[in-house]
Design a protein around this motif. Structure first.
Motif, short mmCIF file in Angstrom:
data_model
loop_
_atom_site.label_atom_id
_atom_site.label_comp_id
_atom_site.label_asym_id
_atom_site.label_seq_id
_atom_site.Cartn_x
_atom_site.Cartn_y
_atom_site.Cartn_z
N UNK A 59 -7.66 42.66 -15.87
CA UNK A 59 -7.72 43.74 -14.89
C UNK A 59 -7.26 43.31 -13.51
N UNK A 60 -6.49 42.24 -13.43
CA UNK A 60 -6.09 41.64 -12.16
C UNK A 60 -4.83 42.35 -11.63
N UNK A 61 -5.03 43.35 -10.78
CA UNK A 61 -3.90 44.08 -10.23
C UNK A 61 -3.04 43.22 -9.31
N UNK A 82 -10.24 44.29 -27.88
CA UNK A 82 -8.95 44.81 -27.42
C UNK A 82 -9.13 45.43 -26.04
N UNK A 83 -9.02 44.59 -25.00
CA UNK A 83 -9.24 45.11 -23.65
C UNK A 83 -7.99 45.77 -23.06
N UNK A 84 -8.22 46.74 -22.23
CA UNK A 84 -7.19 47.36 -21.40
C UNK A 84 -7.80 47.56 -20.02
N UNK A 85 -8.23 46.45 -19.43
CA UNK A 85 -9.00 46.50 -18.20
C UNK A 85 -8.18 47.02 -17.03
N UNK A 86 -6.86 46.88 -17.10
CA UNK A 86 -6.03 47.45 -16.05
C UNK A 86 -6.20 48.95 -15.94
N UNK A 104 -11.86 39.78 -17.91
CA UNK A 104 -11.91 39.91 -16.46
C UNK A 104 -12.87 38.90 -15.87
N UNK A 105 -13.80 39.41 -15.04
CA UNK A 105 -14.81 38.53 -14.46
C UNK A 105 -16.11 38.56 -15.26
N UNK A 149 -21.88 43.81 -23.26
CA UNK A 149 -20.89 43.47 -22.24
C UNK A 149 -21.60 43.14 -20.94
N UNK A 150 -21.03 42.17 -20.23
CA UNK A 150 -21.64 41.69 -18.99
C UNK A 150 -20.55 41.61 -17.92
N UNK A 151 -20.79 42.26 -16.79
CA UNK A 151 -19.88 42.16 -15.65
C UNK A 151 -18.54 42.83 -15.85
N UNK A 152 -18.48 43.85 -16.68
CA UNK A 152 -17.22 44.53 -16.98
C UNK A 152 -17.36 46.00 -16.59
#
Length: 910
Positions: free
Chosen positions: A515-517, A802-806, A831-832, A852-855
């Motif tokens: 998720x790092x823009x 399967x993340x799509x944190x962006x 992410x973090x 999930x933690x911190x997401x």
């Protein structure tokens, strides 16, 4: 000439048969080495201080492992998953196996008895020993006890590979334990020697060092070559240290003056010293490998070598039954003697503290993506060791002088300098440098292991080097040595198509997992230029199928390659996604239109019914009448349409291949004409016009222009494992064949060379095992890309992460392999934050537990149903809930939106 390899065949230096698919695989101003020893006084009766972690008996590394190989769980390492050994040991044929310890600024390779055979082939015989890139420091460091040399006069009893260190045990009246490790962020290798005697005595410890101060480029077969660039070393002795130097300007156009320095000494005052041309311990007089032609079975030095040697000797007093540990440091620099002194002092300041720090760092690596696979413990172990392999592969170099050496045919002035580059080294000992192909595949393993930072740094390094080299054209450099010399990948090179189109996909991969823009924005301009370049320069006929070299190059191939096409399709979709997230509509629309057109035409152009698979290439440049006629040669790249997943807006994520063709092609590739004991052949068997004939079964009727190549690369096998998983084919005769293949060459004592290290090539019909080959004619003992076929199938496919944190989304939909009841993973970095996931099948109940933690994301949880199963009911956190049944490439998925950070989904089957 040394035989051309049958792996990567085009535009490469001479190397061992089966070494790489395609290899287009540095200026140094000063270097130094310092070796010293500190005697640690051990107080207290019965105290134990060994140069490495104390070990206790643990589970076997592999069920039914051979006698002579053991596994243990190291005390205090923090460990990985429960029951996974933190150490692996070997007792057989130690002098025929390579040892390896790596840090980000140095590495060392010898054999597992503690000797240093001439190793490697890029600079024949010189790729082992002690390095602090971009310069080699020593051919070796040898230890003698009371006139008996360890490794020859005193045989090694056991070699142990740990997480971040190695250990060798020797028997005798005075027992010896040797531990080597490379602390990170220090240009040094530390060697601890622990001595113990049942009686009080004073022993004489001789330490031989033989210098070889030389840069990692030029190589043995380039113009200029390593022999021309390497100047003679000189030796002297002063104030308890041996000093070696290599000074001057090589007689090469554009070469710079250098002053390399090496020091060997100890804080314990030597009782004597000696200087001379030799001093290689028991490896004198040295057997010299010729620069070319057939080498002896085992060499001690090479024709390129111009080093010298020396010896320092110490008297060490031992107390009865009390171990005494001596630490040696080998440190150096390519900048100055003063920097070498600083590195030396850092290394010797507190070796035990540095070892503890190294072990703690590796415990942190082990703690991420820790998995529990009760139905496949071998694969579980491979996950843990593959994470360590990735950590072992990290390299860093400073002040890279970027120059295009044009496949070893030129040596121009540098075009610029990259101050710092950090990356996953491709393979040791001959490929520790920066590659696009290797890094791009390895990034999938890296995100699954939570090793985001090195993957990001790898992309930055590729961008920085490529923009200097190629004047911001957008083309990605293929192969970059620590010096900054680029062997292949300039604007004038005929290729890098696949690597250039893959780059945007790896940016998108990291953005989705982190998720790092900021990282997305940093890489976006280069990603756009990547795809603009290939359409501008590599589509001369305007048909949308790109020309240029790709992963495999063989005679008779067309100019447009399947793998480049597949990765272009993925790259276009990923660039469109990146562009959309930045509201760059022109690029989003351009990339989307290109992708739509390519995908619409793909199956009709590339599928070959007679071949039961996809063509390897089209458009034979030697035949003008061949206008996009498919050419089929049975290469591993035929699996890529099933391996590469495409992210399309508003649609399910799925590979490029249609489900129908994927099922047909994957079933075909599972047959004996394509698959051997340890995985997928480079090129399958079948009818051929090649004079060599067909050595194996035929699974189709197409007559290929090339012979089969039954070499099993860990990457080929990885591609097949991932492809199987994309289509939910996780069974024992499907994905498990390939995950087990890679796991065995890493962990099976009957197969491994270096315990725990996944090699470049498995023992194969056309590639004999490394241990049975000369040290100068082997593939890599550790190759990073093989981790792709272990970590990605487990974390992304079996655990379903399967993340799509962006875009603020996260999907966790596990699939339990057939015949198993549970898969689980904890601390999967996203992410973090992180996620824990467990999937279980008990009778008619399929359960997925997620935390999930911190997401910050909308979380979807679910499960892939067993084949043929129907849903009787679904509950979330103990209450009935609405759900979706979604038909995907993996199978039928049950999907539910999570309500909280912890979710317990129960699916009752009927």
């Amino acid at each position: 000439m040394t035989s051309r390899p049958v792996g990567r065949t085009t535009r490469r230096t001479a190397g061992p048969p089966g070494s790489r698919f395609r290899s287009r695989r540095s200026k140094a101003s000063g270097a130094g080495l310092l070796a010293a020893a500190t005697v640690l006084a051990l107080a207290g009766a019965g105290s134990t201080a060994v140069a490495g972690p104390t070990a206790v008996a643990g589970p076997n590394a592999v069920a039914g492992s051979n006698a002579g190989a053991t596994a243990s769980t190291a005390v205090g390492t923090g460990g990985g998953a429960s029951g996974v050994p933190a150490e692996l040991s070997e007792t057989r044929r130690l002098s025929e196996r390579r040892s390896l310890v790596v840090g980000d600024r140095a590495y060392a390779m010898g054999d597992e008895s503690g000797l240093y055979p001439a190793t490697g082939w890029h600079i024949r015989g010189e790729m082992g020993g002690f390095w602090t890139q971009p310069v080699k420091l020593l051919d070796g460091l040898w230890f003698g006890l009371d006139g008996a040399w360890l490794g020859k006069d005193v045989a090694a009893a056991k070699y142990t590979s740990g997480q971040g260190y190695q250990r060798i045990d020797y028997g005798g009246d005075v027992t010896v334990r040797r531990t080597d490790f490379v602390p990170d962020d220090i240009r040094a290798t530390l060697v601890g020697v622990t001595l113990q005697s049942s009686t009080a005595k004073t022993v004489k410890l001789d330490v031989d060092a033989h210098s070889e101060l030389m840069a990692s480029y030029p190589w043995g077969s380039t113009t200029p070559n390593a022999g021309q660039a390497n100047l003679p070393d000189t030796g002297s002795y002063s104030d308890g240290t041996l000093q070696f130097r290599d000074q001057g300007t090589p007689p090469i156009t554009n070469a710079a003056a250098h002053d390399y320095t090496a020091l060997v000494g100890s804080s314990l005052r030597p009782t004597s010293h000696a200087l001379g041309a030799n001093y290689r311990g028991p490896q004198d007089p040295a057997v010299i490998c010729p620069a070319d032609g057939t080498p002896p079975p085992r060499c001690d030095d090479s024709a390129f070598g111009k080093g010298t040697g020396g010896r320092v000797s110490y008297d060490v007093a031992l107390k009865a039954g009390r171990p005494t540990t001596i630490w040696f440091a080998v440190a150096g620099s390519d900048q100055s003697g003063n920097e070498a002194q600083r590195e030396y002092r850092k290394a010797l300041s507190n070796p035990e503290k540095l070892l503890k720090a190294k072990m703690n760092d590796r415990a942190d690596v082990a703690a991420m993506s820790a998995v529990d696979l009760p139905g496949d413990r071998l694969l579980q172990q491979s996950v843990e060791w593959s994470k360590q392999n990735l950590a072992d592969s990290v390299q860093e170099a400073h002040d890279l002088q970027i120059r295009d050496v044009n496949e070893g045919k030129a040596y121009p002035a540098p075009v610029g300098t990259v101050d710092t580059a950090r990356w996953f080294g491709a393979g040791f000992p001959d490929y520790p440098w920066l590659f696009a192909t290797d890094g791009e595949y390895t990034s999938y393993a890296a995100v699954a292991a939570g090793q985001f930072d090195t993957a990001k740094a790898h992309l930055r390094a590729l961008r920085d080097v490529s923009d200097l080299l190629n004047a911001r054209s957008g083309k990605v450099a293929h192969e970059v040595v620590h010096t900054g010399d680029v062997y292949f990948g300039s604007n004038t090179s005929a290729g890098n198509t696949d690597e250039t189109v893959k780059f945007p996909s790896i940016v998108a991969l990291l953005w989705r997992w982190t998720g790092d823009d900021r990282f997305r924005d940093e890489m976006y301009d280069f990603s756009v230029r990547n795809l603009q370049y290939v359409y501008r320069e590599l589509d001369a006929d305007g048909d949308g199928w790109l020309e240029g070299l790709a992963n495999v190059e063989r005679s008779g191939m067309g100019s447009e390659k399947l793998d480049s096409t597949v990765y272009l399709a993925r790259g276009l979709r990923d660039l469109a996604d990146l562009a959309g997230s930045r509201k760059d509509k022109p690029i989003q629309q351009w990339a989307t239109a290109k992708a739509d057109d390519l995908e619409k035409r793909f199956e009709s152009q590339w599928w070959v019914t007679q071949a039961v698979g996809y063509a390897d290439s089209i458009d034979d440049p030697a035949n003008p009448a061949n206008d996009n006629t498919p050419i089929f040669q049975r290469h591993w790249t035929g699996v890529t349409p099933m391996e590469a997943e495409l992210v399309r807006p508003g649609q399910l994520v799925s590979p490029l291949a249609s489900r129908e063709h994927a099922a047909t092609a994957l079933t075909q590739r599972e047959k004996a004409c394509y698959t051997g004991e340890f995985g997928l052949f480079h090129t399958g068997t079948g009818p051929t016009a090649d004079a060599a004939g067909n050595p194996g079964p035929s699974c189709d009727t197409v007559v290929s222009a090339v012979k089969s190549e039954r070499s099993i690369f860990s990457l080929n096998t990885s591609i097949m494992a991932v492809a199987e998983g994309n289509f939910g084919r996780l069974g024992q005769n499907q994905q498990q064949v390939y995950t087990t293949g890679n796991a065995r060459i890493q962990l099976d004592p009957s197969v491994w060379e270096t315990p725990g290290a996944m090699p470049e090539i498995a023992p194969s019909p056309d590639s004999p095992a490394n241990i049975d080959r000369p040290f100068t004619d082997r593939s890599m003992t550790l190759q990073a890309w093989g981790a792709y076929g272990v970590l990605w199938p487990v974390v992304h496919q079996q655990l379903g992460v399967s993340p799509d944190l962006g875009h603020g989304r996260l999907s966790i939909v596990p699939q339990i392999p057939g015949g198993q009841q549970k898969v689980a993973g904890s601390n999967i970095r996203l992410g973090r934050g992180a996620a824990d996931v467990s999937a279980r099948l008990v009778g008619k109940e399929l359960r997925t537990d997620v935390k999930v933690k911190g997401i910050k994301a909308t979380v979807t949880v679910g499960a892939v149903l067993p084949v043929g199963a129907k849903v009787a009911g679904v509950s979330l956190d103990g209450r009935g809930t609405a759900y979706k049944l979604v038909s995907t490439a993996r199978g039928t998925e049950v999907q539910v939106t999570a309500r909280d950070s912890s979710s317990s989904l129960k699916i009752t089957l009927r």
